[in-house]
Write a protein that holds these residues in place. Structure first.
Motif, PDB file in Angstrom:
ATOM      1  N   LEU A 271       0.838  -1.197   0.000  1.00 47.62           N
ATOM      2  CA  LEU A 271       0.000   0.000   0.000  1.00 47.62           C
ATOM      3  C   LEU A 271       0.879   1.255   0.000  1.00 47.62           C
ATOM      4  N   PRO A 272       0.638   2.179  -0.928  1.00 42.38           N
ATOM      5  CA  PRO A 272       1.455   3.404  -0.938  1.00 42.38           C
ATOM      6  C   PRO A 272       1.344   4.129   0.405  1.00 42.38           C
ATOM      7  N   GLY A 273       2.462   4.555   0.915  1.00 42.39           N
ATOM      8  CA  GLY A 273       2.472   5.267   2.193  1.00 42.39           C
ATOM      9  C   GLY A 273       2.835   4.381   3.352  1.00 42.39           C
ATOM     10  N   VAL A 274       2.845   3.048   3.126  1.00 42.83           N
ATOM     11  CA  VAL A 274       3.247   2.145   4.208  1.00 42.83           C
ATOM     12  C   VAL A 274       4.764   2.028   4.198  1.00 42.83           C
ATOM     13  N   ILE A 275       5.368   2.179   5.363  1.00 46.42           N
ATOM     14  CA  ILE A 275       6.826   2.165   5.437  1.00 46.42           C
ATOM     15  C   ILE A 275       7.328   0.771   5.793  1.00 46.42           C
ATOM     16  N   THR A 276       6.707   0.153   6.788  1.00 42.47           N
ATOM     17  CA  THR A 276       7.150  -1.177   7.148  1.00 42.47           C
ATOM     18  C   THR A 276       6.080  -1.873   7.981  1.00 42.47           C
ATOM     19  N   THR A 277       6.296  -3.163   8.193  1.00 40.29           N
ATOM     20  CA  THR A 277       5.463  -3.913   9.131  1.00 40.29           C
ATOM     21  C   THR A 277       6.399  -4.671  10.065  1.00 40.29           C
ATOM     22  N   LEU A 278       5.856  -5.067  11.182  1.00 45.73           N
ATOM     23  CA  LEU A 278       6.615  -5.869  12.155  1.00 45.73           C
ATOM     24  C   LEU A 278       5.719  -7.000  12.617  1.00 45.73           C
ATOM     25  N   THR A 279       6.229  -8.208  12.596  1.00 48.00           N
ATOM     26  CA  THR A 279       5.465  -9.323  13.147  1.00 48.00           C
ATOM     27  C   THR A 279       6.076  -9.736  14.479  1.00 48.00           C
ATOM     28  N   GLY A 280       5.342 -10.539  15.207  1.00 48.44           N
ATOM     29  CA  GLY A 280       5.855 -11.022  16.485  1.00 48.44           C
ATOM     30  C   GLY A 280       7.144 -11.803  16.306  1.00 48.44           C
ATOM     31  N   ALA A 281       7.226 -12.594  15.224  1.00 47.52           N
ATOM     32  CA  ALA A 281       8.428 -13.400  15.010  1.00 47.52           C
ATOM     33  C   ALA A 281       9.637 -12.496  14.802  1.00 47.52           C
ATOM     34  N   GLU A 282       9.420 -11.416  14.058  1.00 43.19           N
ATOM     35  CA  GLU A 282      10.528 -10.495  13.816  1.00 43.19           C
ATOM     36  C   GLU A 282      10.956  -9.825  15.128  1.00 43.19           C
TER      37      GLU A 282
ATOM     38  N   ALA B  24       2.287 -11.250  19.945  1.00 39.30           N
ATOM     39  CA  ALA B  24       2.141 -12.701  19.878  1.00 39.30           C
ATOM     40  C   ALA B  24       3.151 -13.256  18.884  1.00 39.30           C
ATOM     41  N   VAL B  25       3.802 -14.343  19.233  1.00 36.96           N
ATOM     42  CA  VAL B  25       4.812 -14.908  18.341  1.00 36.96           C
ATOM     43  C   VAL B  25       4.275 -16.157  17.642  1.00 36.96           C
ATOM     44  N   THR B  26       3.857 -17.142  18.427  1.00 34.85           N
ATOM     45  CA  THR B  26       3.328 -18.354  17.793  1.00 34.85           C
ATOM     46  C   THR B  26       1.847 -18.552  18.070  1.00 34.85           C
ATOM     47  N   LYS B  27       1.388 -17.971  19.180  1.00 30.35           N
ATOM     48  CA  LYS B  27      -0.049 -18.058  19.435  1.00 30.35           C
ATOM     49  C   LYS B  27      -0.519 -16.815  20.166  1.00 30.35           C
TER      50      LYS B  27
ATOM     51  N   SER C 132       2.215   0.179  30.124  1.00 33.07           N
ATOM     52  CA  SER C 132       2.139   0.441  28.675  1.00 33.07           C
ATOM     53  C   SER C 132       3.453   0.127  27.973  1.00 33.07           C
ATOM     54  N   TYR C 133       4.426  -0.446  28.701  1.00 31.78           N
ATOM     55  CA  TYR C 133       5.734  -0.646  28.060  1.00 31.78           C
ATOM     56  C   TYR C 133       5.728  -1.617  26.877  1.00 31.78           C
ATOM     57  N   PRO C 134       4.823  -2.602  26.777  1.00 35.17           N
ATOM     58  CA  PRO C 134       4.858  -3.408  25.547  1.00 35.17           C
ATOM     59  C   PRO C 134       4.581  -2.565  24.299  1.00 35.17           C
ATOM     60  N   GLY C 135       3.611  -1.693  24.376  1.00 34.25           N
ATOM     61  CA  GLY C 135       3.327  -0.822  23.228  1.00 34.25           C
ATOM     62  C   GLY C 135       4.497   0.097  22.936  1.00 34.25           C
ATOM     63  N   MET C 136       5.111   0.608  23.992  1.00 30.70           N
ATOM     64  CA  MET C 136       6.279   1.481  23.812  1.00 30.70           C
ATOM     65  C   MET C 136       7.411   0.712  23.123  1.00 30.70           C
ATOM     66  N   THR C 137       7.567  -0.540  23.515  1.00 34.36           N
ATOM     67  CA  THR C 137       8.634  -1.359  22.926  1.00 34.36           C
ATOM     68  C   THR C 137       8.416  -1.544  21.427  1.00 34.36           C
ATOM     69  N   ILE C 138       7.192  -1.827  21.050  1.00 39.67           N
ATOM     70  CA  ILE C 138       6.893  -2.029  19.626  1.00 39.67           C
ATOM     71  C   ILE C 138       7.232  -0.758  18.846  1.00 39.67           C
ATOM     72  N   ALA C 139       6.824   0.378  19.381  1.00 40.84           N
ATOM     73  CA  ALA C 139       7.094   1.648  18.690  1.00 40.84           C
ATOM     74  C   ALA C 139       8.607   1.879  18.579  1.00 40.84           C
ATOM     75  N   ALA C 140       9.336   1.548  19.660  1.00 45.94           N
ATOM     76  CA  ALA C 140      10.781   1.761  19.638  1.00 45.94           C
ATOM     77  C   ALA C 140      11.445   0.859  18.605  1.00 45.94           C
ATOM     78  N   LEU C 141      11.023  -0.384  18.545  1.00 50.10           N
ATOM     79  CA  LEU C 141      11.622  -1.312  17.577  1.00 50.10           C
ATOM     80  C   LEU C 141      11.304  -0.877  16.142  1.00 50.10           C
ATOM     81  N   ALA C 142      10.123  -0.342  15.959  1.00 48.91           N
ATOM     82  CA  ALA C 142       9.773   0.167  14.627  1.00 48.91           C
ATOM     83  C   ALA C 142      10.690   1.333  14.274  1.00 48.91           C
ATOM     84  N   SER C 143      10.920   2.202  15.235  1.00 54.01           N
ATOM     85  CA  SER C 143      11.799   3.349  14.985  1.00 54.01           C
ATOM     86  C   SER C 143      13.208   2.881  14.648  1.00 54.01           C
ATOM     87  N   ARG C 144      13.685   1.875  15.380  1.00 56.13           N
ATOM     88  CA  ARG C 144      15.026   1.382  15.103  1.00 56.13           C
ATOM     89  C   ARG C 144      15.107   0.805  13.690  1.00 56.13           C
ATOM     90  N   LYS C 145      14.071   0.047  13.340  1.00 54.43           N
ATOM     91  CA  LYS C 145      14.069  -0.563  12.010  1.00 54.43           C
ATOM     92  C   LYS C 145      14.099   0.508  10.918  1.00 54.43           C
TER      93      LYS C 145
END
Lengths: 1045, 298, 162
Positions: A294-305, A330-333, A486-499
């Motif tokens: 989709l135009p405008g999408v920069i990246t995605t992150l999955t649990g496995a990643e 969630a990684v596997t379930k 709220s740190y799990p959400g913060m972590t996801i945002a941080a990992l996205a920023s790093r990526k």
């Protein structure tokens, strides 16, 4: 939500013919009334697209339909699963065919489990609609199976009918029993209509403009600060204790606060989260290709990643809970509805939301565990690494239970009590802007109210030093404890920023996400309670088994296994207590601290026990309280906690007088004579503040926590301004104002308008410790003690510099205000020096400074540490809290005999939080805590169905309390100063949940003649109706009287 | 939450709007106040390609009282209706209009939009049953009228065909010695009602009921009426006993869905209470008393 | 729908100032105010038109700006919380909310002020019940509403006097 339907009908065609149609997916699928198109995955599985719609809105949903069983010509069974708008479903549709002469009898049955927000549409009133749709469908099925039916006629009839009902999506499910058409099978069937828009996007989004703000940034000018705080003490000798208007208000009433979502910049990216519609499911596959295209999408992150680039979070509890692999996605379930599965980052929040819809996740549903009582059986294990759902177990036993029961005059047994799930749902949801820059530093602009813990959780998981993480807050739209985790959400945002090489990533939870996954207050069940009383109605012993439901991840929750014991005997003087405490994992939203955290559950239990006993003994609620209250302070509880001060008897008297107790008792007699349900209930509660983190060691002896601490830095800036920075993280409690009051009293003569207190916290200011945050009613004591200590240090330094500058002795100096702001002077002389010049001497013009000023910086830092010991871990004995505020509420309710609404006719609140720093703020906290308690008692509930669907996942269904639901509160307060805080104050923010106790008691009293026991905190009209009509789980009470003497 | 993209059109006449709706077909939706549609779009409960803004079409927001008849333009907002001379004259109109959601929603939401959604939990469609209203519809094939009883055919489903729009609601002014009431029960103003009851009565000079029309809302896919219940009230003095008896007849026709607002039995109990209240209020109003009515809350 | 969705040109007067912008049709009015105009005083607290944190005035009537598209506001006159204070100082409601501690975290406050303002404009002396009904569509999680009601009374009194 699970629904089952079945029925039968006869068709005038031979069985084999009917079977041939029903057992061939290629023939069968096109018969769905809402059929759109299909393709065959293999010879047994079809991917079928069906049209779905709500009212006038239409879409397309995909179903994977497999012929699971075919016993020619007896039986055909399909299994399907798919996505519908805002949710997912699994279904089974089976047909048994019997010969009936030349006709065929078709017995059909269908089962479906539905998941997701679709269920909260129209309040979850799915079943009724489903039934009417099915009836309609079966009717048309019979019609279509008649040999005369022409395919064209059926198609025409369908088009004419144009079903537009909301539950047309159900046709997508139940449409599987649709009429077989006597037409030749088609390999690839598609309707002639244009493929409906599964993907609709802006090919070219409008150009985004760089923000041009029309208002100045939120920073306040000095005049605005001056304007914002009241400078009239109304005769009070000190600033502390004065009813002051708050500093914070100036920006907030103008709409100039700075909440996380208010922070914008043109290069910021936006993160949206794809969440599990299932409470418990295996992730079979994830396809992000459409989303990424989709135009405008920069990246995605999955649990496995994510799992490949971080370690699981530290677990506070011991084994087996310590074995949990806790990732923010969630990684596997997936183990609760709303758990993050994929994150999408895009140029705008809207594109991110569009892309989230395009992520395809294939799940296989697993059996959900939806209560602690069910979790006990370990039928379905949620965390395989744990091997059980039993997260924690501990016995808290004090005194001599056997003797107390042997000597009892009365023994009352209560089989089950239940404290329901709710939370305070702050109006601003969890949010952050994360930037993981190229230097390796992570910056969070966040709503997290306990960054010290968040950082300690995230740093090891992300493999960075704690010092690489900066957390800052500004204005926070309420927290009530909920935002601590709220740190799990913060972590996801941080990992996205790093990526993405360090770009800013903003994550804002929607309300639906917040209710699903933002954290729920803890739910607890109290089983097999036995109470011993003496002949006077004094409780001498209680034993009980408690099951705490912490949801899918324990995270902060193991602490709740000990925190309740801060108030072990509640307000009662009993010495013999045994609580067998257990915490279980379930497939529900992880529990988090919520106003009154872990104590209010226990306090409600104790109060309910007291009232049930009073009822059994025929003793009035005020009388039994008078006999049981602790009356001497400081009081050491059976488990070694020290209640600092209080006067519960006086609170009761004040409350009764304020209510007009006797008049209401008289009115109650009249009402009862008329057959009306009018009840009066009392609730006494405690708000224990400034806790001893050594309680963590009761949970886990290896936990590296004990004591408590808070930090304030206070400086005189280069320009003479007085600036305070705090480790606390206010979210509406007026810390800026209270801090200025305390500092102004120390620098006597300097008004609070000249004390600038930074809004929010910022770990880069070096004003934080490992306990810094706002939680557990501790600012007034822990926070302000740090402020006070810093102010005393600064005062000392100012006097030293002043004495040097003015060539006077320190005793002669007086603080005051002059044309250049704060100053020191020698009264009766012309010696005066503004702070600006004092700062100049130390900071910018310091050549030739005398050695006695070598240590002076005019920039001081004070850490306050309450004097705590590590408890005796074996006995679970020791002081866990510094102060104990108390509240006593009385409610008068009348329950309507038709609507079962417990109308509150009168409501009294008496509070005692020791010395009040700012009575206005104290009153606000008392009101707010009362509203939360009333909302929880009457309206607010996280209601899960048996499949683990949250049925109250929007405000429209969760119904947070509004002004229309609030009674007018009659309030009074008393002050029992704490001997353990420097200023006699006690923490008071949490309030202790008194309305829950009070409403349960009042409802019980109203229903005194109905032979029911109020056994649940939730006292909504429907709950009362169900109680009176024997629905749901009942509480049984037995009373054995042994008063032979 | 963000809606999916769509195109926006704001035709300047009713004819143009109808032509556009007809041309664009079912993936185009009209929007007036948007108080039901916008939340749906935000939840992404479906797909819309085009929104046709009919909110400003001229001449469709008027509230008129003619000789024997009231006529409310489809675009009249709940707030406007609640404050209108019509509501002053027929207090049950104010019960309904002033009890919908909250102030902000009433500022935007329109009577035409409300009935066109066919939402089983809305108030206007059931309430208008008590006044035996007629819905004026304009579409590609011209004008037509549908009795309110026939207008909502199922949950979220009306008889409107592609391109058709509601333009007005009409109902006869109640004769002298008439009174009505509409009372809902909900947990909070912006929450969905649990259920609601509307009753319209006419009394003769002796105070005996000569005509009655009752309706229940939110307890079935469509508004629930009962000729038997209406008939049971006629000829009575509308006492508590009479209302209880009539109430049982209409409540038997309800099929309340079990949901977060309660079980079917619970809702029947609420209906009994509301029926009694609404009936009593309607009788009092029919005898000339001024009685304020409003929804009740937790 | 693969076609390009055209941005729509709109002109809106907010707090006395006229703005021309080109917006996506699906842009909510509250997003327009916050993102395009930088008027972040209007907040988002829920998605289902329950909480009222996004309340503003459109042509003098209180509306929930999260339940309107910006394109629907084309040509209209809006007032947000940022438009309450004038050069002469704070609006009496703003003063009263601070004086009577009618706010804590401040998140609901802008919406609450706008709903209250609409009430006082047509009813200078409201009862408790009228105030409660007026703010029935505005959720506050901090104050328990007690001091909000007190604040509205105080502002009403001040406005009556002046």
């Amino acid at each position: 939500m699970e629904m089952k339907f079945n029925g039968e009908f006869k068709v005038a065609i031979p069985r084999q013919e009917a079977f041939d149609l029903l057992s061939d997916p290629q023939k069968f699928a096109p018969l769905l009334p809402t059929f759109h198109s299909m393709s065959m995955k293999d010879d047994k599985t079809a991917t079928v697209k069906v049209k779905v719609g709500i009212g006038k809105i239409h879409g397309v949903a995909a179903t994977e339909l497999t012929l699971e069983e075919a016993q020619e010509p007896l039986r055909a069974e399909y299994v399907g699963r798919g996505k519908v708008m805002g949710g997912a479903y699994n279904m089974i549709a089976g047909f048994d065919l019997e010969e009936a002469g030349s006709d065929t009898l078709i017995k059909w049955r269908g089962e479906t489990q539905m998941y997701g927000k679709i269920l909260s549409l129209a309040g979850g009133s799915m079943r009724g609609y489903a039934e009417s749709e099915i009836n309609r469908l079966i009717g048309s099925l019979q019609l279509a199976l008649s040999p005369e039916a022409e395919a064209a006629a059926i198609v025409a009839a369908r088009q004419a009918a144009k079903p537009q009902g909301l539950w047309q999506k159900l046709l997508a499910l139940f449409g599987l029993w649709s009429p077989p058409l006597p037409a030749a099978p088609a390999r690839e069937v598609a309707s002639k209509e244009e493929p409906a828009a599964a993907v609709r996007l802006l090919a070219k989004p409008p150009t985004r403009k760089v923000l041009k703000a029309d208002v100045a940034p939120a920073a306040l000018s000095r005049t605005e600060v001056g304007e914002s705080i009241e400078m009239d003490r109304h005769g009070n000798p000190t600033w502390v204790g004065s009813h002051l208007r708050r500093k914070e208000d100036s920006r907030l009433v103008r709409g100039r606060g700075l909440y996380v979502d208010d922070y914008q910049s043109s290069d910021m990216l936006h993160l949206a989260v794809v969440r599990s519609p299932y409470a418990h499911a295996k992730i079979l596959s994830i396809d992000v290709s459409e989303a990424e295209a989709l135009p405008g999408v920069i990246t995605t992150l999955t649990g496995a990643e994510i799992a490949s680039v971080m370690q699981p979070y530290m677990q506070i509890g011991p084994e087996p809970g310590a074995n949990i692999k806790d990732y923010p996605m969630a990684v596997t379930k997936t183990i609760y509805q709303g758990e993050p599965v994929v994150a999408v980052v895009a140029e705008t929040a809207r594109i991110a939301a569009d892309a989230a819809e395009l992520v395809n996740v294939d799940y296989e549903a697993l059996e959900p565990v939806t209560s602690a009582e069910d979790a006990q059986h370990d039928k379905s294990i949620i965390h395989p690494d744990m091997g059980t759902n039993h997260n924690w177990h501990g016995i808290f036993e004090y005194g001599d239970l056997d003797q107390a029961f042997a000597e009892a005059a009365h023994v009352v047994k209560i089989d089950r009590l239940h404290f329901h799930r709710f939370s305070s749902t702050p109006l601003e949801t969890n949010a952050c802007v994360a930037t993981w820059d190229k230097r390796g530093d992570i910056d969070f602009f966040t709503t997290n109210t306990f960054p010290a813990i968040a950082m300690q959780m995230m740093a090891p998981a992300l493999g960075v030093s704690l010092d690489n993480i900066r957390c800052r807050t500004h204005d926070i739209g309420g927290s009530f404890g909920n935002k601590i985790t709220s740190y799990p959400g913060m972590t996801i945002a941080a990992l996205a920023s790093r990526k993405l090489g360090g770009r800013q990533v903003k994550w804002i939870e929607t309300r639906n996400e917040n209710l699903l996954a933002g954290g729920h207050g803890g739910e607890r069940t109290f089983l097999d309670t036995e109470v011993a009383l003496d002949a006077d109605g004094v409780i001498t012993a209680i034993r009980s088994r408690h099951l705490d439901d912490c949801g899918a991840f324990p995270r902060y929750e193991p602490l709740g296994c000990a925190i309740w014991s801060q108030v072990l005997p509640a307000t009662m003087k009993l010495r013999n207590i045994r609580v067998d405490f257990n915490q279980y994992i379930t497939n529900k939203c992880p529990a988090v601290p919520n106003r009154g955290y872990s104590r209010l559950q226990h306090l409600w239990f104790m109060e309910r026990v007291l009232d049930i006993c009073g009822h059994q003994l025929g003793m009035e609620p005020d009388e039994i309280r008078r006999r049981n209250y602790i009356t001497e302070f400081p009081y050491t509880t059976p488990n070694g906690c020290v209640y600092d001060s209080g006067d519960y008897l006086k609170m009761l008297k004040t409350a009764q007088d304020l209510l007009g107790w006797d008049e209401w008792k008289e009115k109650q007699r009249q009402a009862r004579a008329e057959g009306r349900w009018l009840g009066i209930g009392i609730g006494t509660t405690l708000d224990s503040g400034s806790n001893n983190f050594a309680q963590a060691q009761i949970v886990n002896p290896d936990a590296p926590f004990s004591g408590n601490s808070e930090v304030c830095t206070l400086k005189v800036g280069l320009d003479g301004s007085i600036v305070a920075a705090l480790g606390t993280v206010p979210s509406g409690q007026g810390h800026e104002t209270a801090t200025a009051q305390v500092v102004a009293d120390v620098l006597k003569g300097v008004g609070p308008d000249l004390i600038h207190v930074h809004a929010g916290t910022d770990t880069a200011r070096n004003a934080y410790s490992g306990h810094s945050g706002t939680y557990a009613s501790q600012f007034a004591v822990t926070g302000l003690s740090a402020v006070h200590g810093a102010a005393v240090k600064l005062r000392k330094e100012l006097l030293a510099v002043g004495a040097y500058a003015l060539q006077a002795s320190e005793d002669e100096l007086e603080f005051g205000e002059g044309e250049m702001g704060a100053q020191l002077s020698v009264p009766g002389t012309d010696k005066v020096i503004p702070f600006m010049y004092l700062s100049n001497i130390i900071n910018t013009n310091n050549a030739g400074l005398p050695p006695e000023l070598d240590e002076v910086t005019l920039n001081v830092r004070h850490v306050f540490r309450p004097k705590f010991e590590v408890p005796d871990l074996k006995r679970k004995y020791g002081n866990l809290t510094l102060t104990y505020a108390a509240q006593l509420h009385i409610a008068v309710v009348e329950i309507d005999k038709y609507t079962f609404v417990p109308q509150i006719l009168d409501y009294v609140v008496v509070d005692d939080c020791g010395t009040q720093i700012n009575p206005k703020i104290v009153e606000g906290q008392v009101h707010g805590a009362t509203a939360h308690g009333l909302g929880a008692a009457l309206m607010e509930q996280y209601l899960y169905d048996a499949s683990g669907n949250l049925l109250t996942s929007s405000f429209s269904d969760y119904t947070p309390i509004t002004a229309m639901n609030m009674p007018d509160l009659k309030c009074a307060s008393q002050e029992s100063p704490s001997p353990f805080s420097y200023n006699g104050a006690k923490g008071c923010g949490e309030g202790g949940g008194a309305p829950l106790h009070t409403l349960s008691a009042a409802i019980q009293d109203a229903l005194a003649g109905e032979d029911v026991v109020v056994g649940d905190t939730f006292g909504s009209p429907t709950a009362i109706y169900d109680l009176l009509h024997g629905k749901g789980r009942r509480t049984t009470v037995t009373h054995e009287s042994r008063s032979a003497a | 939450m963000y809606p999916a993209p769509f195109r926006y059109h704001r035709p300047d006449s009713l004819d143009a709007a109808i032509k556009l709706l007809e041309r664009l077909g079912d993936m185009a939706k009209p929007i007036a106040g948007g108080q039901t549609l916008v939340p749906m779009l935000k939840l992404r409960m479906g797909d819309v390609n085009d929104l046709i803004d009919i909110g400003r079409l001229p001449g469709l927001a008027e509230i008129q009282i003619n000789d024997n008849e009231a006529r409310i333009g489809a675009l009249a907002t709940h707030a406007t209706i609640a404050a209108s001379p019509l509501a002053e004259r027929i207090p049950s109109v104010r019960d309904c209009a002033g009890g919908i959601a909250d102030l902000q929603v009433r500022s935007r939401g329109t009577i035409g939009g409300s009935i066109s959604t066919g939402d089983p939990s809305t108030d206007w469609a059931p309430f208008l049953h008590t006044l035996r209203a007629v819905v004026e519809i304009q579409g590609p094939a011209g004008q037509r009228e549908v009795a309110i009883d026939d207008f909502v055919s199922d949950a979220y489903t009306t008889v409107l065909k592609t391109g058709e729009l509601v333009t007005a609601i009409r109902f006869p002014l109640p004769p002298p010695r008439s009174g009505g009431a509409y009372i809902g029960y909900k947990r909070a103003a912006p929450a969905y009602p649990t259920c609601a009851v509307g009753i319209q009565l006419t009394l003769d000079e002796a105070g005996v009921c000569s005509a009655a029309r009752c309706v229940l809302s939110a307890v079935a896919s469509t508004p629930v009426t009962s000729d038997a219940a209406d008939a049971a009230l006629v000829g009575t003095g509308v006492t508590e006993e009479d209302l209880k008896a009539a109430g049982e007849l209409i409540i038997a026709a309800a099929d309340p869905p079990e949901d977060v607002r309660g079980s079917a039995d619970y809702k029947r109990s609420v209906l009994r209470g509301l029926f009694l209240q609404a009936g009593t209020k309607a009788r009092q109003r029919a005898t000339g008393e001024t009685i304020e009515g409003s929804h009740s809350y937790v | 729908m693969s076609e390009f969705v055209e941005a729509v040109d709109i002109e809106v007067t907010v707090n006395g100032k006229t703005y021309q912008r080109s917006v996506e049709p699906r842009l909510l009015l509250v997003e327009f105010l916050r993102e395009e105009l930088g008027l972040t005083g209007t907040h988002i607290g829920c998605d289902t038109s329950y909480c009222g944190a996004c309340t503003i005035h459109m042509n003098g009537a209180p509306v929930k700006s999260c339940t309107l598209f910006a394109v629907q506001a084309d040509g209209q006159t809006l007032t947000t919380v940022e438009g309450l204070a004038t050069d002469a100082g704070l609006h009496p409601l703003q003063k009263a909310f601070s004086e009577h501690h009618g706010l804590q975290c401040g998140y609901c406050t802008p919406g609450m002020l706008m709903s209250a303002k609409a009430l006082l404009e047509r009813n200078p002396n409201p009862s408790d019940k009228e105030i409660k009904k007026q703010i029935a569509g505005n959720v506050c999680r901090c104050t328990g509403y007690q001091n909000i009601i007190k604040s509205v009374h105080a502002a009403a009194a001040e406005m009556r006097e002046s």
